[in-house]
Design a protein around this motif. Sequence first.
Motif, short mmCIF file in Angstrom:
data_model
loop_
_atom_site.label_atom_id
_atom_site.label_comp_id
_atom_site.label_asym_id
_atom_site.label_seq_id
_atom_site.Cartn_x
_atom_site.Cartn_y
_atom_site.Cartn_z
N LYS A 92 0.84 -1.19 0.00
CA LYS A 92 0.00 0.00 0.00
C LYS A 92 0.88 1.25 0.00
CE LYS A 92 -3.77 -2.37 0.31
NZ LYS A 92 -4.36 -2.69 -0.98
N LYS A 93 0.36 2.30 -0.58
CA LYS A 93 1.08 3.57 -0.59
C LYS A 93 1.42 3.95 0.85
CE LYS A 93 0.81 8.24 -2.40
NZ LYS A 93 0.03 9.20 -3.16
N VAL A 95 5.39 4.49 -3.14
CA VAL A 95 4.74 5.75 -3.50
C VAL A 95 3.61 5.56 -4.52
CG1 VAL A 95 6.71 7.20 -2.87
CG2 VAL A 95 6.54 6.31 -5.21
N LYS A 96 3.55 4.38 -5.13
CA LYS A 96 2.42 4.05 -6.02
C LYS A 96 2.15 2.57 -5.89
CE LYS A 96 0.64 4.46 -10.71
NZ LYS A 96 0.92 4.88 -12.09
N GLU A 97 0.89 2.25 -5.60
CA GLU A 97 0.50 0.85 -5.44
C GLU A 97 0.57 0.10 -6.77
OE1 GLU A 97 -3.18 0.53 -3.22
OE2 GLU A 97 -2.42 1.93 -1.70
#
Length: 134
Positions: free
Chosen positions: A42-43, A65-67
């Motif tokens: 998860k982020k 920082v990005k899923e």
Amino acid sequence: MNYWLMKSEPDVYSWDDLVRDKKTVWEGVRNYQARNNLKAMKKGDLAFFYHSNEGKAIVGIAKIVKEHYPDPTDNEWSVVDISPDKKLKTPITLAQIKSDKRLTDMALVRVSRLSVQPVKKEEFDMVIALSEGK
């Protein structure tokens, strides 16, 4: 928040490369269990950045920082984006982890070949404490 460990061969992509790039796509994972771990990220989760083969040490902490999203080269696989969070004060080697009885259940010891693996919060905190000489 969840905690992870991500392995990279430093001659392919090192901690210093991540710091220089500020962000990267974590690609090239071709193992179903590792892919499932990427999908569970998860982020905001944190991941140890582990230099495999050469060095064999946890050298830093990356942030998700990005899923997960489809790997642009093959939709069957997944990628995430990570950025550097902080460099460990002192790298913690695989030998140190294996010799610490409190870390014998760590996935890095039990399933050492897995390139993306979960880390328990207690294990994460213990590695940080070791790095800081506590």
